[in-house]
Design an enzyme around this catalytic site. Structure first.
Site, PDB file in Angstrom:
ATOM      1  CE1 TYR A  46      78.313 135.082  16.410  1.00  0.00           C
ATOM      2  CE2 TYR A  46      80.497 135.677  17.186  1.00  0.00           C
ATOM      3  CZ  TYR A  46      79.570 134.711  16.849  1.00  0.00           C
ATOM      4  OH  TYR A  46      79.897 133.380  16.961  1.00  0.00           O
ATOM      5  CE  LYS A 106      59.597 127.775  32.269  1.00  0.00           C
ATOM      6  NZ  LYS A 106      58.558 128.509  31.534  1.00  0.00           N
ATOM      7  CB  THR A 134      75.356 131.727   7.147  1.00  0.00           C
ATOM      8  OG1 THR A 134      74.957 131.300   8.451  1.00  0.00           O
ATOM      9  CG2 THR A 134      75.176 133.225   7.020  1.00  0.00           C
ATOM     10  CE  LYS A 162      76.737 133.185  19.182  1.00  0.00           C
ATOM     11  NZ  LYS A 162      76.008 131.916  19.144  1.00  0.00           N
ATOM     12  CG  ASN A 181      67.546 130.904   8.722  1.00  0.00           C
ATOM     13  OD1 ASN A 181      68.709 130.486   8.750  1.00  0.00           O
ATOM     14  ND2 ASN A 181      67.223 132.135   9.052  1.00  0.00           N
ATOM     15  N   GLY A 190      63.160 128.214  25.943  1.00  0.00           N
ATOM     16  CA  GLY A 190      61.749 127.884  26.202  1.00  0.00           C
ATOM     17  C   GLY A 190      61.460 126.432  25.840  1.00  0.00           C
TER      18      GLY A 190
END
Ligand code: UDP
Length: 316
Positions: free
Chosen positions: A150, A110, A40, A154, A37, A107
């Protein structure tokens, strides 16, 4: 009919590491879907790939659902703000991309029966009380501090990756990435490497936080990309540290940047940020043993190339 090209989805593909991974996978003859997106990330990191037939940029926030048509062989989840300054600026997107983004990318893996690789981090060890850090160490993290957004995202990402592995039998890999540097870092991302290089370029004082006694171990991006590539091809489903075990204090690092730059800069000391880890060095026994991987690029050599790259970026 020729053999179908393997397809890889790389989230955060326009970021520093993501874009180097895009280069590697395109170079391996694979088809790359780069999902970013650009909050950053930077389009300039992938501009050279945009016209190629094996590459597509999908501008999308991976914290939201994404439907892809056609087969996918690998999913690499690298999207996240990744510097302490960025996750202070984007705390909620950082939490969302680590949590919801991991859920969504798992997802996809999978559904497509693809192999999945999660970009985790040495931050899961927090301010470590065990040194150097082995993968068996559970960490020492402040969940409610500024870095918690963060670190905990994670840690959640690792947990959901292992849950999809155990419960849904998704073929997963987890890399714990230690400090990495090189061309395409953002000059204003706030991390120590671009900060010091930028300050040295402009003859400004290098801002050492605290007394500069805290340590880090810096890995050149090309070594990291090789380690990740090998991990993806391996059968290791538990987390693997990838980083350079040569450890420096931040003060030593500042002196090294000055010695490699044509600069009049001196060093100034600034307050240490909250929860700044005091020492960090990967134990890379696992990577060495199972991937046959060791870093090759010495800090001095990698830094020289990185300094030259920043100097070649024009006015920054
Ligand atoms: N640091 C510093 N001066 C700066 C930027 C960072 O002394 O201008 C220190 C920071 O406090 C930390 C280390 O350098 O101890 C590495 O910081 P960075 O933001 O690169 O990443 P971290 O390893 O903390 O995630």
């Amino acid at each position: 009919m020729g053999k179908r090209k393997k397809t890889v989805v790389i989230t955060g593909g326009a970021g520093f590491l993501g874009s180097h991974l895009c280069d590697r996978f395109v170079g391996e003859g694979m088809k790359v879907f780069c999902v970013d997106n650009l909050i950053t990330g930077n389009i300039n990191n992938i501009r050279h790939l945009l016209k190629g037939p094996g590459f597509r940029l999908i501008r999308h926030d991976i914290s939201k659902e994404l439907r892809l048509t056609g087969p996918v062989d690998y999913v690499l989840h690298f999207a996240s703000p990744a510097s302490p300054v960025d996750y202070l600026n984007y705390p909620i997107p950082t939490l969302k991309v680590g949590a919801l983004g991991s859920h969504i990318t798992l997802g996809i893996a999978k559904l497509k029966k693809a192999r999945y690789l999660l970009a985790s981090t040495s931050e899961v060890y927090g301010d470590p009380q065990v040194h150097p850090q082995k993968e068996t160490y559970w960490g020492h993290v402040n969940p409610i501090g500024p870095r918690g957004v963060y670190d905990e995202a994670k840690r959640f990402a690792e947990a959901i990756t292992m849950a999809y592995h155990r419960y849904h039998r998704v073929d997963t890999r987890i890399v714990r990435i230690f400090n990495t540097y090189g061309p395409r870092m953002r000059i204003n991302d706030g991390r120590v490497v671009p900060n010091f290089i930028h300050q040295a370029m402009h003859n400004k004082p290098l801002t050492v936080y605290g007394r500069g006694t805290q340590t880090r171990s810096f890995c050149y991006y090309s070594d990291l990309v090789e380690g990740i590539f090998r991990l993806l091809q391996s059968g290791v489903t538990t987390p693997v540290n990838i980083g350079n075990p040569d450890e420096f204090t931040i003060l030593e690092f500042a002196r090294l940047v000055i010695s490699l730059s044509d600069t009049k800069s001196k060093i100034v000391f600034k307050p240490l940020p909250t929860d700044d880890p005091k020492q960090r060095r990967p134990d890379i026994t696992l990577a060495r043993k199972y991937l046959g991987w060791v870093p090759r690029v010495k800090l001095k050599d990698g830094l020289k190339t990185t300094i030259e790259w920043f100097a070649g970026q024009g006015k920054i």
